[in-house]
Structures are given as C-alpha cells and as structure tokens.
Design a protein around this motif. Structure first.
Motif, short mmCIF file in Angstrom:
data_model
loop_
_atom_site.label_atom_id
_atom_site.label_comp_id
_atom_site.label_asym_id
_atom_site.label_seq_id
_atom_site.Cartn_x
_atom_site.Cartn_y
_atom_site.Cartn_z
N PHE A 22 0.82 -1.21 0.00
CA PHE A 22 0.00 0.00 0.00
C PHE A 22 0.85 1.26 0.00
CE2 PHE A 22 0.27 -1.09 4.56
CZ PHE A 22 0.72 0.10 5.09
N VAL A 23 0.19 2.36 -0.37
CA VAL A 23 0.81 3.68 -0.35
C VAL A 23 -0.13 4.61 0.41
CG1 VAL A 23 1.51 5.69 -1.72
CG2 VAL A 23 2.01 3.38 -2.55
N ILE A 24 0.43 5.29 1.38
CA ILE A 24 -0.30 6.34 2.09
C ILE A 24 0.25 7.66 1.59
CG2 ILE A 24 -0.82 7.39 4.32
CD1 ILE A 24 -0.29 4.58 5.57
N LEU A 25 -0.61 8.49 1.02
CA LEU A 25 -0.20 9.84 0.61
C LEU A 25 -0.48 10.77 1.77
CD1 LEU A 25 -1.53 10.18 -3.05
CD2 LEU A 25 0.75 9.52 -2.25
N GLU A 26 0.59 11.28 2.38
CA GLU A 26 0.47 12.20 3.51
C GLU A 26 0.52 13.61 2.93
OE1 GLU A 26 1.44 14.81 5.40
OE2 GLU A 26 2.85 14.01 6.86
N LEU A 27 -0.59 14.34 3.05
CA LEU A 27 -0.76 15.58 2.31
C LEU A 27 -0.75 16.84 3.17
CD1 LEU A 27 -3.52 14.31 -0.17
CD2 LEU A 27 -1.03 14.40 -0.50
N CYS A 34 -4.47 22.95 -4.23
CA CYS A 34 -4.82 21.86 -5.14
C CYS A 34 -5.97 22.32 -6.03
CB CYS A 34 -5.22 20.61 -4.35
SG CYS A 34 -5.56 19.17 -5.39
N ASP A 35 -5.73 22.35 -7.33
CA ASP A 35 -6.80 22.69 -8.27
C ASP A 35 -7.31 21.41 -8.93
OD1 ASP A 35 -4.93 22.03 -10.24
OD2 ASP A 35 -4.74 24.07 -11.03
N ALA A 62 -7.68 20.98 5.42
CA ALA A 62 -9.12 21.27 5.42
C ALA A 62 -9.62 21.74 4.06
CB ALA A 62 -9.45 22.29 6.50
N THR A 63 -8.86 22.60 3.40
CA THR A 63 -9.33 23.12 2.10
C THR A 63 -9.40 22.00 1.06
OG1 THR A 63 -7.07 23.81 1.58
CG2 THR A 63 -8.55 25.49 2.45
N LEU A 64 -8.41 21.12 1.06
CA LEU A 64 -8.43 20.00 0.12
C LEU A 64 -9.51 19.00 0.49
CD1 LEU A 64 -7.46 18.39 -2.28
CD2 LEU A 64 -5.49 17.64 -0.91
N ARG A 65 -9.72 18.77 1.77
CA ARG A 65 -10.78 17.86 2.21
C ARG A 65 -12.14 18.38 1.73
NH1 ARG A 65 -11.29 13.83 6.75
NH2 ARG A 65 -9.05 14.08 6.97
N CYS A 66 -12.32 19.70 1.78
CA CYS A 66 -13.56 20.31 1.30
C CYS A 66 -13.73 20.07 -0.20
CB CYS A 66 -13.55 21.80 1.62
SG CYS A 66 -15.08 22.64 1.22
#
Length: 116
Positions: free
Chosen positions: A46-51, A57-58, A86-90
């Motif tokens: 697996f790969v976890i992308l830690e952001l 992010c567009d 938070a902005t990317l989660r939205c």
C-alpha cells in the motif's frame, strides 16, 4: 499560485508513506504524477499519501489523485490519503472524490486500517 512541489517517501513494514509538499496544480501536475507513478511502482502492499504540506490543489491536482488511485489499483496496491488539509478535504467532499479516495486523519489511522 505555484509552490514548487517536493516529496519524501519512507518505506517500512507498514508499507510506503509518500509526503507531498507544495502546490498540486496545472503547472506541477506532471511532476506530481511522475513522482506518484514511481512511488506506486515501487510499493509492495500500500501507499499512504500524507498531504499535510499541500498548499494548494486545483482540478489538475485532484485529477492526479484520482489517476493515482487507478494506477495503484492496476498494480495491486492500495492507495489512501492521510493528513488532508481542510481546504483540500472540502474539495474532495464537494466533488464526491471522497467517495472514491479513502481519507484518514493521520498516517497511524491509515496504517491501522491497512493492517500495519
């Protein structure tokens, strides 16, 4: 907005954790896509992308995340996201991408889900 992206990948018994920093946008998406392609190709389970460090992010960046999920699946690797700002989660919620991309609050939470 164009923060130069960077990444760092760690591999341990839990799998690969790739930390992406900077902007994920139309200017940086070729670099981010290639970096994620390399991480996925070298992953075992697996790969976890830690952001945490993603500053912007567009739609091009979102497209790369969705592409990476498909690329991982094609390689028999599970890809999940962790520490999503938070902005990317939205953005993920507004576009419905959170129904396709599994999101965890922390890397430890993701590792626990993945059996690490």
């Amino acid at each position: 907005m164009n923060d130069v992206p960077s990444s760092e990948t760690t591999v341990d018994s839990h799998g690969s954790v790739a930390r992406i920093n900077g902007a994920m946008d139309y200017l940086t998406q070729p670099w981010v896509r290639e970096r994620l392609r390399q991480v996925i190709a070298g992953a075992d389970r697996f790969v976890i992308l830690e952001l945490t460090g993603v500053s912007f992010c567009d739609s091009a960046g979102l497209s790369v995340l969705l592409w990476a999920r498909g690329e991982a699946e094609a390689h028999g690797v599970v890809l999940v996201l962790a520490c999503v700002p938070a902005t990317l989660r939205c953005v993920l919620q507004m576009t419905g991408a959170d129904q396709v991309l599994r999101v965890f609050d922390t890397v430890v939470d993701a590792q626990g889900f993945l059996g690490g």
